[in-house]
Each structure stands twice: as structure tokens, then as C-alpha cells.
Design an enzyme around this catalytic site. Structure first.
Site, short mmCIF file in Angstrom:
data_model
loop_
_atom_site.label_atom_id
_atom_site.label_comp_id
_atom_site.label_asym_id
_atom_site.label_seq_id
_atom_site.Cartn_x
_atom_site.Cartn_y
_atom_site.Cartn_z
N HIS A 62 0.85 -1.19 0.00
CA HIS A 62 0.00 0.00 0.00
C HIS A 62 0.89 1.24 0.00
O HIS A 62 1.83 1.33 0.80
CB HIS A 62 -0.91 0.00 1.23
CG HIS A 62 -1.53 1.32 1.53
ND1 HIS A 62 -2.28 2.01 0.59
CD2 HIS A 62 -1.52 2.10 2.63
CE1 HIS A 62 -2.68 3.15 1.12
NE2 HIS A 62 -2.23 3.23 2.35
N GLU A 101 1.60 0.12 -22.35
CA GLU A 101 2.02 -0.97 -21.46
C GLU A 101 0.94 -1.34 -20.45
O GLU A 101 0.97 -2.44 -19.89
CB GLU A 101 3.28 -0.57 -20.67
CG GLU A 101 4.44 -0.11 -21.53
CD GLU A 101 4.87 -1.14 -22.55
OE1 GLU A 101 5.29 -2.23 -22.14
OE2 GLU A 101 4.76 -0.86 -23.75
P1 13P Z 1 0.68 2.59 9.18
O1 13P Z 1 1.80 3.46 9.67
O2 13P Z 1 -0.15 2.08 10.33
O3 13P Z 1 1.16 1.49 8.26
O4 13P Z 1 -0.32 3.52 8.36
C1 13P Z 1 0.10 4.16 7.21
C2 13P Z 1 -0.96 4.26 6.21
O5 13P Z 1 -0.67 4.52 5.06
C3 13P Z 1 -2.37 4.03 6.60
O6 13P Z 1 -3.18 3.90 5.48
ZN ZN Z 2 -2.34 4.80 3.67
#
Ligand code: 13P
Ligand code: ZN
Length: 301
Positions: A165, A195
Site C-alpha cells: 500500500h 504498457e
Molecule cells: P501505518 O503506519 O499504520 O502502516 O499507516 C500508514 C498508512 O498509510 C495508513 O493507510
Molecule cells: Zn495509507
């Protein structure tokens, strides 16, 4: 726990753990951890991880767990119950970044910023067996990671061990100007450059703005990750999965680059997305045919 995840007593129990004697190659130097660390550094270099933004988890193989075991805490933390359960992850081990810990610091101090957690036999609790020193705990998005790992393991892509993420600027900006519809967003990104359909032929999912770290976000994302390898979190960032660190990072980078090109083209075009030239649906079909891609046909006209 404060909002940035400094460990206090969020789960009503301590997660301190005691280090034991070690032998063998240090966890930090094992290939999976080197890949993990490199991805964190690369994401930081890209500018996707302001402050503690973003998180990463990796479902370890049995062999990797075995090669780490001599470094595990003699006394792991107590079990911490989650509000989610996944029977198919019983006994799994994950390397995961810490809540409130910074991607830019992972390379400097892996065992402070990353931990290894073990999942219990019921698939509803974790305990810390390595790293996340000084009272750390897994990312506040661990519920999302956990549910998506479960979905991935049960899917046609059980090889997807990595969930990433990030907060890439252009994806977040795109989510401000485009209808939050997977088909519309996917088509804009597929048509940004040639691509894209090769990298994400299934398309990109999207969830509306939701509270970070919430169960609502975890459940909505895990549902979409049954279909897509990447899901946009509107006004927040992107969640991506992959079988290895290169392709997972590459997916994040490709989506972000496509969002950037789309935005640049709109800006060059005086604010309009009616471009003089673009990739047509026939072009997309030709690319798909030439590479034998399993494209999400519902997203083509
Ligand atoms: P964390 O530090 O808990 O990983 O949170 C960061 C974040 O991007 C939450 O969406
Ligand atoms: Zn985040």
C-alpha cells in the site's frame, strides 16, 4: 496506541517480546527480507511514503520461516486478537511493516521498522516473533492485508504473497477528478500508454473515501481483490498485490505513471479529456491478442 501507531495498550495487552540466542544468516540478509527492504526504499525514493505513509506485508514460505526461526524471540509477544478471521491463514507467518514506522527508515533499521508475526491456529490472532523492537505492532492496515492475503490464497493466484500500500500522488489526484467507477478509471489508465493493459489486464478496482485502517476499508478492498490485482483507495492511495517484489512494485509504478500521464495530457489539453489522439479499444484488443492476455472484456467497448 496514538493515531500513528506508537504501541501503548491498543489491544489491552503488552506485545513486548524477549530475544534469544541466534545462529545462521541474519533475517535482514535473507533474500526475502532484502527484497522487502528494497521495495520500501524504492517506494520512499518515488515519494510515495510521506511520514509513516504506506505499508507492506509478505506471506513467508515454510522454508523462509525455518531459516528465520533461530532468530525468533525466545518469548514471543502475547497473542493479539483481530476483528477478522481467516482459517486458511492459520499458522502463517508474515513479514510486515510497523504501524507508525517510516518506509524511509526500513533500510537503516529493519528490525525496528519491520516485524514477523505468526498467526494462531484459529486464524484470528497474531503474535510478534521477530523485529518491531520497542513495542511496535503491525501496520494499522493489517486487517486489510490479512483479509486480502486470505482472498489471494484462496484465489486463482495463490502465488500472490506480497501486498503493498502506497500514497502515490497522481493516483490520489486522479481520484479527485474522475468518477469512482472501476471501468471508467481502468479505461483511462489503459489508454494512458500502451504498457498498461499488459501490466493490469484485469483492470483496477476502486473504493470510495473511507477511514484509513477501518474494517469497512479492509472488507471492501478484500472483496475487490477477488477480481483485481490493484485497488485505488479514493483520496488515499493504492493497494497492490503480486507474486514477487519486482512485479508488485512494478504494478504500483505502472498505475501511478498512467495516472500521471492521464493528468498531464488533460493539463496539456486545456483541462479536457477529449484528446486528439488516444489508444482506441481496437488498439487495446490488438495488444491483448498479440500477448494472449486475459483481459477484462467488460471494460472494453
Ligand atoms: P501505518 O503506519 O499504520 O502502516 O499507516 C500508514 C498508512 O498509510 C495508513 O493507510
Ligand atoms: Zn495509507
Amino acid at each position: 496506541m496514538d493515531v500513528f501507531g506508537t504501541m501503548q495498550d491498543a489491544f489491552g495487552q503488552g506485545v513486548s517480546a524477549v530475544k534469544g540466542a541466534v545462529s545462521g544468516v541474519a533475517v535482514e540478509n535473507l533474500p526475502f527480507m532484502r527484497g522487502f527492504i528494497r521495495l520500501c526504499s524504492d517506494g520512499w525514493q518515488e515519494g510515495w511514503h510521506e511520514r509513516n505513509g504506506g505499508n507492506l506485508s509478505y506471506r513467508m514460505t515454510h522454508a523462509e520461516v525455518d531459516s528465520c526461526k533461530s532468530f525468533f524471540y525466545d518469548v514471543p509477544s502475547s497473542w493479539v486478537k483481530m476483528s477478522v478471521q481467516a482459517k486458511n491463514l492459520a499458522g502463517a507467518y508474515f513479514a510486515v511493516t510497523g504501524a507508525g514506522r517510516y518506509m524511509r527508515n526500513v533500510q537503516l533499521d529493519p528490525s525496528f521498522n519491520v516485524g514477523i508475526v505468526e498467526i494462531n491456529a484459529a486464524g484470528d490472532s497474531w503474535r510478534l516473533v521477530w523485529g518491531l523492537k520497542d513495542g511496535g505492532m503491525p501496520t494499522s492496515e493489517f486487517a486489510s492485508h490479512f483479509l486480502i492475503h486470505s482472498v489471494r490464497l484462496a484465489s486463482a493466484d495463490p502465488t500472490h504473497r506480497i501486498l503493498y500500500h502506497a500514497h502515490p500522488d497522481n493516483v490520489i489526484a486522479l481520484s479527485k477528478i474522475i468518477p469512482l467507477d472501476a471501468r471508467i478509471i481502468t479505461r483511462a489508465l489503459w489508454k494512458a500508454h500502451t504498457e498498461c493493459i499488459m501490466v493490469f489486464p484485469k483492470g483496477i478496482g476502486v473504493v470510495p473515501c473511507m477511514v484509513p485502517g477501518s474494517m469497512e476499508l479492509a472488507r471492501a478492498t478484500s472483496e475487490l481483490m477477488k477480481t483485481y490485482d490493484a485497488v485505488i483507495w479514493a483520496q488515499h492511495g493504492l493497494f497492490a498485490s503480486g507474486p514477487d517484489f519486482d512485479s508488485t512494485f512494478g504494478l504500483m509504478q505502472t498505475v501511478e505513471k498512467a495516472a500521471k500521464i492521464h493528468g498531464l495530457a488533460i493539463a496539456m489539453n486545456g483541462g479536457s479529456s477529449e484528446f486528439a489522439n488516444t489508444i482506441t479499444d481496437d488498439d487495446l484488443r490488438a495488444i491483448a491478442r498479440s500477448l494472449n492476455l486475459k483481459v477484462n472484456e467488460a471494460f472494453l467497448s
